[in-house]
Design an enzyme around this catalytic site. Structure first.
Site, PDB file in Angstrom:
ATOM      1  N   GLY A 113      87.025  61.350 115.761  1.00  9.93           N
ATOM      2  CA  GLY A 113      85.771  61.791 116.384  1.00  9.93           C
ATOM      3  C   GLY A 113      84.550  61.567 115.499  1.00  9.93           C
TER       4      GLY A 113
ATOM      5  N   GLN B  44      93.629  48.552 112.787  1.00 14.31           N
ATOM      6  CA  GLN B  44      92.549  48.447 111.797  1.00 14.31           C
ATOM      7  C   GLN B  44      91.908  47.047 111.857  1.00 14.31           C
ATOM      8  OE1 GLN B  44      95.801  49.967 110.348  1.00 14.31           O
ATOM      9  NE2 GLN B  44      94.906  51.630 111.496  1.00 14.31           N
TER      10      GLN B  44
ATOM     11  N   GLY C  16      93.261  54.068 116.714  1.00 16.96           N
ATOM     12  CA  GLY C  16      92.899  54.665 117.998  1.00 16.96           C
ATOM     13  C   GLY C  16      92.469  53.524 118.896  1.00 16.96           C
ATOM     14  N   HIS C  17      93.316  53.151 119.841  1.00 20.34           N
ATOM     15  CA  HIS C  17      93.046  51.993 120.695  1.00 20.34           C
ATOM     16  C   HIS C  17      92.783  52.476 122.125  1.00 20.34           C
ATOM     17  CE1 HIS C  17      95.344  49.091 117.789  1.00 20.34           C
ATOM     18  NE2 HIS C  17      94.359  49.746 117.218  1.00 20.34           N
TER      19      HIS C  17
ATOM     20  N   ASN D 287      96.783  56.356 112.498  1.00 18.63           N
ATOM     21  CA  ASN D 287      95.379  56.264 112.069  1.00 18.63           C
ATOM     22  C   ASN D 287      94.600  55.417 113.079  1.00 18.63           C
ATOM     23  OD1 ASN D 287      96.882  54.032 111.268  1.00 18.63           O
ATOM     24  ND2 ASN D 287      95.816  53.710 109.339  1.00 18.63           N
TER      25      ASN D 287
ATOM     26  N   LYS E 134      90.532  46.061 120.089  1.00 18.72           N
ATOM     27  CA  LYS E 134      91.890  45.478 120.090  1.00 18.72           C
ATOM     28  C   LYS E 134      92.733  46.028 121.234  1.00 18.72           C
ATOM     29  CE  LYS E 134      92.397  47.055 115.943  1.00 18.72           C
ATOM     30  NZ  LYS E 134      91.017  47.471 115.670  1.00 18.72           N
TER      31      LYS E 134
ATOM     32  N   THR F 227      91.907  59.015 107.475  1.00 16.14           N
ATOM     33  CA  THR F 227      92.076  59.772 108.723  1.00 16.14           C
ATOM     34  C   THR F 227      92.938  61.014 108.491  1.00 16.14           C
ATOM     35  OG1 THR F 227      94.025  58.462 109.258  1.00 16.14           O
ATOM     36  CG2 THR F 227      91.913  57.679 110.140  1.00 16.14           C
TER      37      THR F 227
ATOM     38  N   ASP G  47      88.232  49.071 115.215  1.00 11.42           N
ATOM     39  CA  ASP G  47      87.525  49.502 116.429  1.00 11.42           C
ATOM     40  C   ASP G  47      86.747  48.383 117.106  1.00 11.42           C
ATOM     41  OD1 ASP G  47      88.491  52.057 115.819  1.00 11.42           O
ATOM     42  OD2 ASP G  47      86.726  52.525 114.616  1.00 11.42           O
ATOM     43  N   GLU G  48      87.276  47.176 117.036  1.00 12.02           N
ATOM     44  CA  GLU G  48      86.599  46.015 117.621  1.00 12.02           C
ATOM     45  C   GLU G  48      86.889  45.887 119.123  1.00 12.02           C
ATOM     46  OE1 GLU G  48      88.816  45.842 115.159  1.00 12.02           O
ATOM     47  OE2 GLU G  48      87.910  44.958 113.373  1.00 12.02           O
TER      48      GLU G  48
END
Ligand code: GDP
Ligand code: IMO
Ligand code: MG
Length: 427
Positions: free
Chosen positions: A302, A224, A40-41, A38, A16, A130, A13-14
């Site tokens: 979420g 990831q 989420g972008h 798994n 990407k 996830t 979650d950086e």
């Protein structure tokens, strides 16, 4: 021709998705090489926000070829839902624009079920997955009983493998207290998926190689992050694939000599979702403040993300393990308004100072972060469009990243949108 990797340097979650979309401008082909839905972008273009899970983040550019490589685990149900979601948002998806490797393993309904059942059975020792079936699918790949996309093109083989797997997995499912699957139901469900997906399946290693020979630019999009890597992450609180730079070769079917650069995406602070150690975690009001300012909630599940100070031990480890040639720093705007910031520049472990992430979680648990304090900056940073416009204190903060890791910063992101991005140097 140039080939470069965009990968997460922390716990995922950086940013990407945003960076891949931005850098796709310089690429002809965008390739996912590991993970599955798994991930989420998030990509924001104009007023629209897109949440991608399996489909590469280059899909929003009309002229780019997007590839789901063999290292990705593909849930056909989730993939078709994502294709529909994108089409509803006006993004056209055709077999000319999206290819799926014929060697990619399929996430089957029993993988999803087992992910959930095993997590529940672990009780307090759960990983916090996830529950998308990622671990069980990679387990079958290693156990050599997985079903691959190429099997969908040979119905007799598919039927045989499915029957064997369902018989085997039903025993496990029932052992964990779940309800057995019906072979015919799953088979019928898959006949529908095969019809819709068969034209997308191809030998993507060959396609990538041909593009290289045509001198095209290739972007490999990681999912990831480094500390979720199966080998170098905070095991066992990790995902089941190689998220690091080296994962590109087996995951896309390319050789190491093809890669020119690797950009590590680094959030200006640290977050993680799911369980596991987190030395710089802020389990207090400051952590909550960062979560609210950065809207740190998982795109896939979420769940609230745990937040903490920037940890340079992690970034230095990522630089070493993935051979990073530069960092792209994201969400530097989120820290605006916080008067005093801290950066971790080492861990004290048994009286010694270390600058790498230890293998043993028992050691990580007793690591004491060593902090330096920095003065903050104001909201004006979100409006910066060139390096000169960045507040001086934010420059000092980012310089420390370069100094400590020995890796330059090539891109700075000051907001979620495409135009809130500054290119500083080459990758
Ligand atoms: P990914 O999994 O690495 O693609 O990252 P996610 O999409 O899960 O989470 C990153 C979040 O931060 C998304 O909501 C992005 O829209 C957002 N984002 C990305 N870069 C920036 C930035 O520089 N500033 C701010 N405020 N948000 C950003
Ligand atoms: P992106 O690509 C953050 C975490 C889960 C859990 C662990 C194992 O959006 O950065 P899994 O379902 O993979 O078996 O879960 O890994 N995790 C992520 N955390 N970002 C992700 O993806 C993640 N994908 C998996 O929360 O801790
Ligand atoms: Mg994400």
């Amino acid at each position: 021709m140039s080939a470069f990797i965009v990968l997460g340097a922390q716990w995922g979650d950086e940013g990407k998705g945003k960076m891949t979309d931005y850098l796709a401008e310089d690429a002809d082909v965008v390739v996912r090489f590991q993970g599955g839905n798994n991930a989420g972008h998030t990509v924001e273009v104009g007023e629209k926000q897109y949440k991608l899970h399996l489909i590469p983040s280059g899909i929003l550019h009309d002229e780019k070829l997007n590839i789901i490589g063999n290292g990705v685990v593909v849930d056909p149900k989730a993939l078709l839902e994502e294709m529909k979601y994108l089409e509803d948002l006006g993004v056209k998806i055709t077999p000319d624009k999206l290819k799926i490797s014929d060697r990619a393993h399929l996430i089957m309904p029993y993988h999803r079920i087992l992910d959930g059942l095993k997590e529940s059975a672990r009780g307090l020792n759960d990983i916090g997955t996830t529950k998308k079936g990622i671990g069980p699918c990679y387990t079958d790949k290693a156990e050599r009983c997985g079903i691959r996309t190429c099997d969908l093109l040979h119905l007799d083989i598919f039927k045989e493998r499915l029957a064997l797997n369902i018989e085997d997995k039903n025993k496990l499912i029932q052992m964990y207290g779940g309800e057995a699957l019906d072979f015919n139901e799953v088979y019928e469900e898959f006949l529908g998926y095969i019809e819709q997906l068969k034209d997308y399946i191809a030998d993507t290693s060959v396609i990538i190689y041909d593009k290289k020979l045509e001198n095209k630019n290739i972007l490999f999009e990681g999912a990831q992050g480094t500390l979720l890597d199966i080998d170098y992450g905070s095991y066992p609180f990790v995902t089941s694939s190689n998220t690091i730079g080296g994962g590109v070769c087996p995951g896309a079917g390319v050789g190491p000599t093809m890669i020119d650069s690797a950009v590590g995406i680094a959030k200006a602070y640290t977050t993680r979702v799911g369980k596991g150690p987190f030395p710089t975690e802020l389990d207090n009001e400051m952590g909550e403040l960062i979560r609210e300012k950065g809207f740190e909630y998982g795109v896939t599940t979420g769940r609230a993300r745990r937040c903490g100070w920037l940890d340079l031990v992690i970034l230095k480890s990522a630089a070493r393990i993935s051979g990073l040639t530069s960092f792209a720093v994201t969400k530097i705007d989120t820290l605006a308004g916080i008067e005093k910031l801290r950066i971790c520049v080492g861990y004290k472990l048994n009286g010694k100072v270390i600058d790498y992430f230890p293998a043993s979680l028992e050691d990580v648990a007793i690591c004491e972060p060593i902090y330096e304090e920095y003065d903050g900056w104001d909201d004006s940073i979100a409006a910066a469009r060139s390096y000169d416009e960045i507040p001086e204190n934010a420059k000092i903060y980012m310089k420390r990243i370069e100094e400590f890791t020995g890796v330059k910063i090539s891109i700075i992101s000051v907001g979620p949108k495409r135009d809130q991005t500054m290119r500083i140097t080459d990758l």
